[in-house]
Design an enzyme around this catalytic site. Structure first.
Site, PDB file in Angstrom:
ATOM      1  N   GLY A 270     -18.369   4.028  17.042  1.00  0.00           N
ATOM      2  CA  GLY A 270     -17.887   5.257  16.689  1.00  0.00           C
ATOM      3  C   GLY A 270     -18.875   6.434  16.707  1.00  0.00           C
ATOM      4  O   GLY A 270     -18.674   7.228  17.261  1.00  0.00           O
ATOM      5  N   ALA A 271     -20.071   6.397  16.608  1.00  0.00           N
ATOM      6  CA  ALA A 271     -20.997   7.494  16.465  1.00  0.00           C
ATOM      7  C   ALA A 271     -22.636   6.860  16.360  1.00  0.00           C
ATOM      8  O   ALA A 271     -22.637   5.773  15.793  1.00  0.00           O
ATOM      9  CB  ALA A 271     -21.000   8.457  15.660  1.00  0.00           C
ATOM     10  N   MET A 272     -23.737   7.766  16.809  1.00  0.00           N
ATOM     11  CA  MET A 272     -24.801   7.201  16.299  1.00  0.00           C
ATOM     12  C   MET A 272     -25.751   8.069  15.873  1.00  0.00           C
ATOM     13  O   MET A 272     -25.676   9.404  16.461  1.00  0.00           O
ATOM     14  CB  MET A 272     -25.277   6.753  17.742  1.00  0.00           C
ATOM     15  CG  MET A 272     -26.936   6.210  17.712  1.00  0.00           C
ATOM     16  SD  MET A 272     -26.973   4.764  16.609  1.00  0.00           S
ATOM     17  CE  MET A 272     -28.555   4.990  16.038  1.00  0.00           C
ATOM     18  N   GLU A 273     -26.617   8.023  14.830  1.00  0.00           N
ATOM     19  CA  GLU A 273     -27.197   8.913  13.982  1.00  0.00           C
ATOM     20  C   GLU A 273     -28.714   9.206  14.544  1.00  0.00           C
ATOM     21  O   GLU A 273     -29.542   9.606  13.846  1.00  0.00           O
ATOM     22  CB  GLU A 273     -27.585   8.295  12.620  1.00  0.00           C
ATOM     23  CG  GLU A 273     -28.350   7.000  12.496  1.00  0.00           C
ATOM     24  CD  GLU A 273     -27.962   5.694  12.558  1.00  0.00           C
ATOM     25  OE1 GLU A 273     -26.700   5.539  13.099  1.00  0.00           O
ATOM     26  OE2 GLU A 273     -28.247   4.774  12.290  1.00  0.00           O
ATOM     27  N   ASN A 274     -28.768   9.380  15.966  1.00  0.00           N
ATOM     28  CA  ASN A 274     -30.150   9.592  16.571  1.00  0.00           C
ATOM     29  C   ASN A 274     -30.537  11.162  15.618  1.00  0.00           C
ATOM     30  O   ASN A 274     -29.802  11.936  15.538  1.00  0.00           O
ATOM     31  CB  ASN A 274     -30.060  10.095  18.001  1.00  0.00           C
ATOM     32  CG  ASN A 274     -29.089   8.910  18.692  1.00  0.00           C
ATOM     33  OD1 ASN A 274     -29.314   7.888  18.676  1.00  0.00           O
ATOM     34  ND2 ASN A 274     -27.749   9.222  19.262  1.00  0.00           N
ATOM     35  N   HIS A 306     -21.060  10.157   7.745  1.00  0.00           N
ATOM     36  CA  HIS A 306     -21.586   8.803   7.589  1.00  0.00           C
ATOM     37  C   HIS A 306     -22.899   9.370   8.591  1.00  0.00           C
ATOM     38  O   HIS A 306     -24.200   8.742   8.047  1.00  0.00           O
ATOM     39  CB  HIS A 306     -20.653   7.646   8.228  1.00  0.00           C
ATOM     40  CG  HIS A 306     -21.591   6.368   8.563  1.00  0.00           C
ATOM     41  ND1 HIS A 306     -21.348   5.282   7.511  1.00  0.00           N
ATOM     42  CD2 HIS A 306     -22.298   5.933   9.486  1.00  0.00           C
ATOM     43  CE1 HIS A 306     -22.120   4.286   7.976  1.00  0.00           C
ATOM     44  NE2 HIS A 306     -22.764   4.748   9.187  1.00  0.00           N
ATOM     45  N   GLU A 307     -22.686   9.439   9.732  1.00  0.00           N
ATOM     46  CA  GLU A 307     -24.048   9.803  10.544  1.00  0.00           C
ATOM     47  C   GLU A 307     -25.042  11.052   9.937  1.00  0.00           C
ATOM     48  O   GLU A 307     -26.029  10.806   9.870  1.00  0.00           O
ATOM     49  CB  GLU A 307     -23.681  10.384  12.038  1.00  0.00           C
ATOM     50  CG  GLU A 307     -22.474   9.433  12.620  1.00  0.00           C
ATOM     51  CD  GLU A 307     -22.963   7.986  12.788  1.00  0.00           C
ATOM     52  OE1 GLU A 307     -24.348   7.523  12.615  1.00  0.00           O
ATOM     53  OE2 GLU A 307     -22.086   7.178  12.562  1.00  0.00           O
ATOM     54  N   HIS A 310     -27.002   9.426   7.430  1.00  0.00           N
ATOM     55  CA  HIS A 310     -28.146   8.288   7.995  1.00  0.00           C
ATOM     56  C   HIS A 310     -29.513   9.147   8.017  1.00  0.00           C
ATOM     57  O   HIS A 310     -30.552   8.417   8.063  1.00  0.00           O
ATOM     58  CB  HIS A 310     -27.645   7.743   9.196  1.00  0.00           C
ATOM     59  CG  HIS A 310     -27.109   6.651   9.366  1.00  0.00           C
ATOM     60  ND1 HIS A 310     -27.321   5.500   8.376  1.00  0.00           N
ATOM     61  CD2 HIS A 310     -25.899   6.047   9.949  1.00  0.00           C
ATOM     62  CE1 HIS A 310     -26.610   4.261   8.628  1.00  0.00           C
ATOM     63  NE2 HIS A 310     -25.745   4.863   9.506  1.00  0.00           N
ATOM     64  N   GLU A 329     -26.759   0.686   6.773  1.00  0.00           N
ATOM     65  CA  GLU A 329     -25.318   0.495   6.944  1.00  0.00           C
ATOM     66  C   GLU A 329     -24.522   0.465   5.616  1.00  0.00           C
ATOM     67  O   GLU A 329     -23.488   1.176   5.623  1.00  0.00           O
ATOM     68  CB  GLU A 329     -24.845  -0.188   8.185  1.00  0.00           C
ATOM     69  CG  GLU A 329     -25.563  -0.193   9.478  1.00  0.00           C
ATOM     70  CD  GLU A 329     -25.315   1.495   9.928  1.00  0.00           C
ATOM     71  OE1 GLU A 329     -24.384   2.043   9.398  1.00  0.00           O
ATOM     72  OE2 GLU A 329     -25.902   1.692  10.870  1.00  0.00           O
TER      73      GLU A 329
END
Ligand code: TRP
Ligand code: ZN
Length: 879
Positions: A270-274, A306-307, A310, A329
């Site tokens: 879905g996505a990434m919290e970099n 959500h991201e 994080h 998570e």
């Protein structure tokens, strides 16, 4: 089969790293065919590991071409290379003193179809480093307990890659010879390598400045391909709402001056919290009323949240090792669920959100917990970590976090969060650290609660009640058990919080204390509660709001379930009673009787109830959830029974559906808020029912809705109902839909997905498979784009039960072929598809034998990735 040779990583084998990294300088010259990465790393012996001091440094590195190595500025010849490591010997002072390491290596982004590490999508560069993708960019200690400060110089040809982004703050830009340019980014916060990101290419952004609680100004940007700029407003609004919510609810502020979201069309998840540079699947960014449904709008809001969340739960406090994945998570899913619930704007809206979350858990996580891949939310072993980004770690993990809040109260939970950050900000920690913070902040002993982290399987709670009218005494006995799961037998009892209330259905005058909801804590195998001064037998409402992720074994009478379905003041349990009734009737092959239909009618007519709740209350349990209730699954029978039940609802409630179809119209400009979305949902449920009950009249109405709709929710719903009912009108509408939206990949995904999930016709059980085969040769189909693959292949194998489970096994043969084909391109996507046959042992013949044969066909392949291998071997049980 390379099966039993597979290496497995063990949680209890954790060792702190022998070295830590201080400053990391990366210089990356971006070229799709040959990207040169120069790294300069300040290496420090780890004081925490002084005894186990290592004289060699083992770095991870995969698919890299090694160029050179220097230590303290001098070329160094003492090293060894394997396909997955670079081991450096003869360290200065035998590794006891800090030193500077310089490595140059090359990678090939344009050939990277795994979408892990650095890759090219539509001509632009993107990265995905979680969990172990950074090692595909440069040699590194690629583990989350090594947190370093990064300074990144990006270089590229300016005409091709005008925008250069990385984590943190932009500190310099420069024009270079031969049309190149560069940008230097510095991230002030130490971070693990999995949070590294870079993006380069032809992108444009919308931006907004906001002031946070402490008065600091922050720049927010959403980067997309220029033609998508008009679809970014909703994501920006969602981001701002998320920032405000985290300040208000947890006192957590954005810590960077700049926060960026970038959308990419090729993405595994879905996505990434970099850190400071979140990278998103376009599906969770781009939305406009004409192209996105209400569900899309809600999903975007929740993934953006959500991201963003994080940043504190994941980035500032991260995981010590990947076995602790649920630490970030589970907690972050819980936070995004609570955020979305708060955005609903009403108590009944919150309940709707809760029902949706529980439905997902039961449809996907309960089967996982009962199958060959069952694992605790904190797994003990894995072969490929990518296989453990599961509904168990995420959604059951969130349920476990929710139980702390149920046990400690909202304020107690907040105290625990505050202590967690006070103790662990800037650290890489474990699930036990989180549990201890919750316990210590509240002065509670939560030691038994650890079983939720260590034991797999869905606990079962057996309910027995007894009413003694003479003594006016009501007795409630609860006993818990948990099925064996692979590698785990004889589970210890869990600490189970059960919100419980006695419901007096006939207006008896009973003491308020007897009517009040109470929290029962089931900790033993069997426990009994006694209620005195009970004038008449109550109806039991237990596990309200789904306070614990368990299965209730409770033979509640149909009369009691009907009472709860009409009267329970806990909206979740009200819905639950209706689901249980429908489930029992469908499994028994019955269609609803007059009493049940009358209850449905009353619910549809109740002015107090939200349209969104009515829609959920009249939506039947999913086929896959029904499978879990059977000792031997006959998929075609379940499909037929469920269909017959729905047809009866459609027929007998026809006047209601007709009234609702008119009453739930939302004229005027489209608004994606929960109330309008709820009305559209109920209206479109009604449309589907009317199309079943009276196709002669309603196919035309559906076509009208399709043509006249000013938004995707209504247009897509009309199209979907026409297609699913095999209406002749569907052909023209499908063609029109493709033509209208051919330039919009996310809408084309809907077009593919709708056809791939269309159940077969009674006279041709192979209709779905034939349709899918045709879709695969459509010019717009692509095996390298995960969204497109999921919209056809995963949708068919996992979202079209009647079409997939063919008696002759052809669905399974198709599955086996696709798993192998995709594995050569993208192992993560293939492994996800491989999970489609997880539950093969509970199916009746001839399905079971056909499934086994298909699994064996895949297992026989000599070139399986670790990802697919782990799933297939576990499914076949060669452990
Ligand atoms: N951490 C991400 C999230 O939950 C998950 C994720 C995104 C991921 N992309 C990935 C995990 C690729 C593994 C591989 O928001
Ligand atoms: Zn996450």
């Amino acid at each position: 089969m390379k099966t039993d040779l597979a290496h497995s990583f063990q949680r209890l084998a954790y060792c702190p790293p022998p070295f830590l990294f201080g400053q990391v300088d990366l210089d990356i010259a971006l070229d799709p065919a040959k990207t040169i990465v120069k790294s300069r790393i300040e290496v420090l012996p780890n004081p925490a590991n002084a005894l186990a001091q290592a004289s060699s440094l083992i770095l991870h590195g995969i698919d890299l071409e090694f160029m050179s190595l220097r230590i303290n500025g001098t070329p160094h010849r003492h090293f060894e290379l394997t396909p997955e490591t670079l081991t450096i010997h003869s360290l200065p002072e035998d590794g006891a003193e800090p030193f500077t390491l310089e490595v140059i290596s090359i990678c090939v982004p344009e050939k990277n179809t795994s979408l892990m590490g650095l890759y090219v999508s539509n001509g632009n560069f993107f990265t995905q480093c979680e969990a172990e993708g950074f090692r595909k960019i440069t040699y590194f200690l690629d583990r989350p307990d090594v947190m370093a400060r990064y300074r990144v110089t990006l270089r590229a040809i300016k005409a091709d890659f005008p925008v250069l982004l990385a984590n943190g703050n932009l500190v310099a830009t420069e024009e270079l010879p031969n049309g190149w340019h560069s940008a230097v980014w510095e991230d002030p916060f130490p971070k693990p390598s999995y949070l590294f990101a870079l993006v380069a290419g032809k992108l444009a952004c919308i931006e907004e400045s906001i002031t946070t609680g402490s008065g600091a100004t922050k720049l927010l940007q959403i980067w997309v391909e220029p033609q998508d700029l008009p679809k970014t407003r909703h994501a920006m609004d969602s981001l701002i709402h998320s920032i405000r919510w985290d300040e208000a609810r947890y006192g957590l502020e954005l810590d960077l001056d700049r926060f960026m979201i970038v959308a990419v069309g090729d993405f595994n998840m879905g996505a990434m919290e970099n850190k400071g540079l979140n990278i998103f699947n376009t599906k969770y960014v781009l939305a406009q009323p004409e192209t996105a449904t209400d569900t899309d709008f809600a999903n975007i809001e929740s993934v953006v949240a959500h991201e963003y969340f994080h940043n504190w739960t994941g980035n500032r406090v991260t995981c010590r090792d990947w076995f602790q994945l649920s630490l970030k998570e589970g907690l972050t899913v819980f936070r995004d669920q609570e955020f979305s619930a708060d955005q609903m704007g009403s108590e009944s809206g919150r309940a709707v959100k809760r029902i949706e979350d529980v439905r997902l858990l039961r449809q996907l996580q309960f089967p996982e917990d009962a199958g060959p891949m069952a694992h605790p939310i904190r797994p003990d072993a894995y072969q490929e970590i990518n296989n453990f980004y599961t509904v168990t770690v995420y959604e059951k993990g969130a349920e476990v976090v929710r139980m702390y809040q149920t046990l400690l109260g909202i304020d107690g939970f907040r105290k625990g969060m505050d202590l967690y950050f006070a103790r662990h900000d800037g650290q890489a920690v474990t699930c036990d650290d989180f549990r201890m913070a919750m316990a210590d902040a509240n002065g509670r002993d939560l030691s038994q609660f650890q079983h939720w982290y260590s034991q797999a399987g869905t606990p079962r709670v057996r309910v027995q009640t007894h009413f003694d009218g003479k003594a006016q005494r009501y007795t409630l006995s609860l006993s818990q058990s948990c099925p064996d799961t692979p590698g785990q037998n004889n589970k210890k009892p869990f600490h189970i919080p059960l919100r419980t209330q006695l419901v007096f259905a006939h207006g008896e005058s009973v003491d308020q204390s007897l009517r009040a909801e109470r929290l029962l804590e089931l900790t033993d195998t069997t426990q009994t509660w006694v209620f005195d001064h009970v004038p008449s037998e109550p109806v039991l409402s237990i596990n309200r709001g789904f306070s614990a992720p368990i299965v209730l074994e409770f033979d509640q009478s149909e009369a009691d379930l009907l009472t709860l379905f009409t009267k329970d003041d806990d909206a979740f349990n009200r819905w639950e009673a209706g689901q249980k009734l429908a489930m029992q009737w469908i499994l028994a092959g019955r269609t609803p009787d007059a009493a049940l239909l009358e209850t449905y009618r009353l619910i549809l007519q109740d002015p107090q109830l939200d349209p969104a709740f009515k829609e959920l209350a009249l939506t039947l349990p999913a086929e896959t959830y029904l499978y879990e209730q059977c000792a031997s699954v006959e998929p075609q029978t379940i499909h037929a029974n469920r269909k017959a039940f729905r047809e009866a609802m459609a027929q007998h409630l026809q006047p209601e559906w007709q009234r609702l179809y008119e009453a739930m119209q939302t004229p005027g400009a489209f608004k994606p808020d929960a109330v309008s979305a709820g009305k559209r949902g109920l209206k479109n449920l009604a449309l589907g029912m009317l199309l079943i009950a009276n196709p002669a009249e309603w196919a035309e109405r559906a076509q009208q809705q399709y043509t006249l709709a000013n938004n995707m929710t209504d247009r897509y719903a009309a199209l979907a109902h026409l297609v699913q009912n095999n209406a002749p009108e569907s052909i023209a509408c499908l063609a029109d839909f493709y033509e209208r939206f051919a330039d919009d990949p996310l809408v084309v995904d809907k077009w593919f997905g709708l056809q791939a999930t269309c159940p077969p016709t009674p006279h041709n059980p192979a209709a779905s498979l034939e349709c899918v085969t045709t879709l695969l040769s459509h010019p717009a189909f692509s095996y390298t784009n995960p969204n497109r693959v999921r919209s056809v292949i995963h949708s068919y194998c996992m979202g079209n039960p009647a079409g997939f489970h063919m008696r002759d096994g052809r669905g399974y043969q198709f599955w086996a072929e696709m798993v192998q084909k995709l594995d050569a391109i993208n192992p993560q996507i293939a492994a996800r598809l491989a999970r489609a046959l997880d539950r093969w042992t509970v199916f009746a013949e001839p399905y079971q034998g056909q499934m086994q044969a298909a699994l064996q066909a895949v297992a026989a392949s000599k070139t399986l990735s670790a990802d697919v291998n782990e799933v297939i071997v576990k499914a076949l049980g060669n452990r």
